[in-house]
Design an enzyme around this catalytic site. Structure first.
Site: not given
Length: 428
Positions: A206, A280
């Site tokens: 990020k 996930r």
């Protein structure tokens, strides 16, 4: 002079010539007054805004006074009249024990999410949650933790893969609340929380400004833990297991890489095309566990996608399910609990929207944000692991969990939005 400000609600509209239209609360000799109308949804927003405005004025103690303060109005005010560190004090107008319990549970959730990443990491998150639930549930609560390489031995490959690059080992926490104390009692529900205590994005790293708030990436774990706390306090008599999938998503020579393939306990294979789509991967282990214990109701919560925030903003959470009757019931429950929740699309074919030529599926699409429909595609990935082809399963993508700065409704930091809906679903 009292250091506590009395706050009233009134249906008699004032002469507002001295006040801007955006003012939600008007000060007078008796204290502060919030003027409400016929639309209760608008009234609750105005009351919450009034709480924010009083907090912004530096008020630190209030007494909710006079008529017109039902539970939901008091709760709306409480959400607004909360500084980031939850230091403000409220004297309730009624149902004081219930209101204080709600406020303290919400404060505990917010505190967990707001803690800095040097204090909250997989083992400390698991410990804080286990201690809280053991203190409330007593001998009806048992705790199991699977830590570090023991995850591999237990087949929990998603959690281990994501967390193995950190010096702080990944953890799967299982808290079993079994009020009957019968070891053979069926498990009525499993709550699963994404517990990424810090998310650098891994090798799909990020930008600095996007990483700053990533201590909040365990917001799902805190939300479902708080929901179970609240349900127990409200008299829950069902056997419910809480599963927190905890890891730090960091980088070193052992970190997972783009192109790696994970083989899960149920035999499914997943190609990594984005290490920043890690939530996930850990939730899949929790869903597989829920299938192992044959729970008829499975609820997961996660700060899973930025796409959900783009879709519903930060005042709503997003709901996904292929179980239409359960989804409709949950939306009704959220409305009853005055928590904003919006259902987004999920069909069985969403399971195939992240194809891989090398594995059963990829964990995302190899494009920014997972491409169009990113939140639904992430939910479709989870649907692959949900037992019973998704019957009895709810996925909360909690877009409203955290605000990087204060706004008209909330202080900076965590909101705890969603815990009441999940608790009420357990209690039905």
């Amino acid at each position: 002079m009292s250091s506590t400000v009395s706050v009233f609600v009134s249906t008699q509209q004032p002469n507002q010539s001295a006040w801007k239209p955006s003012t939600a609360v008007i000060l007078g000799e008796q204290g502060a007054t919030i003027y409400v109308g016929d639309n209760e949804a608008n009234n609750l927003r105005k009351i919450q805004k009034a709480g924010r405005q009083l907090d912004s004025m530096g008020v630190k103690s209030v007494s909710l006074s006079g008529e017109g303060w039902d539970i939901e109005r008091q709760w709306a005010f409480s959400n607004g009249f909360t500084d980031t560190l939850t230091k403000n004090q409220i004297s309730w107008a009624g149902a004081a024990e219930k209101m204080q319990q709600l406020r303290e549970t919400a404060a505990w959730i917010r505190q967990l999410i707001n803690l800095p990443p040097n204090e909250i990491y997989p083992e400390s998150l698991a410990s804080k949650v286990a201690d809280k639930l053991s203190g409330i549930g007593g001998d009806a609560v048992t705790v199991k933790t699977i830590v570090g390489d023991d995850l591999v031995a237990d087949g929990r490959m998603g959690i281990h893969t994501v967390g193995r690059a950190s010096k702080r080992p990944p953890v799967m926490l299982v808290v079993d609340y079994n009020p009957s104390k019968n070891a053979n009692a069926p498990v009525d529900a499993v709550l699963i929380g994404k517990g990424i205590t810090f998310d650098s994005g891994g090798y799909s790293i990020k930008a600095s400004e996007g990483m700053l708030a990533m201590k909040c990436d365990m917001g799902g774990a805190a939300t479902v833990a708080g929901a179970l706390v609240h349900a127990i306090q409200e008299g829950l008599q069902k056997r419910v297991q809480l599963v927190l999938c905890c890891a730090e998503n960091l980088i070193d020579g052992s970190a997972y890489k783009l192109g790696d393939i994970i083989t899960y306990k149920d035999g499914q294979t997943v190609e990594i095309v984005n290490t920043d789509a890690e939530g996930r991967l850990v939730l899949a282990d929790g869903l597989i566990y829920a299938g192992e214990v044959k729970a008829p109701l499975i609820i997961d919560a996660a700060t899973l996608t930025g796409a959900a925030q783009v879709a519903v903003g930060t005042e709503y959470n997003a709901l996904f399910s292929v179980d239409d009757s359960l989804a409709e019931s949950t939306l009704k429950t959220a409305d009853e609990q005055r928590e904003l929740l919006w259902r987004l699309p999920l069909n069985h074919w969403h399971k195939d929207n992240c194809p891989s030529p090398f594995a059963d599926t990829a964990n995302s699409r190899p494009q920014k944000g997972g491409g169009a429909g990113g939140a639904s595609n992430a939910a479709g990935f989870l649907l692959r692991f949900a037992p019973n082809d998704g019957a009895g399963w709810l996925h909360f993508d909690i877009a409203g969990a955290y605000n990087g700065s204060a706004n008209a409704m909330w202080p900076a930091g965590a909101t705890a939005l969603g815990f009441r809906t999940i608790a009420a679903t357990l209690l039905k």
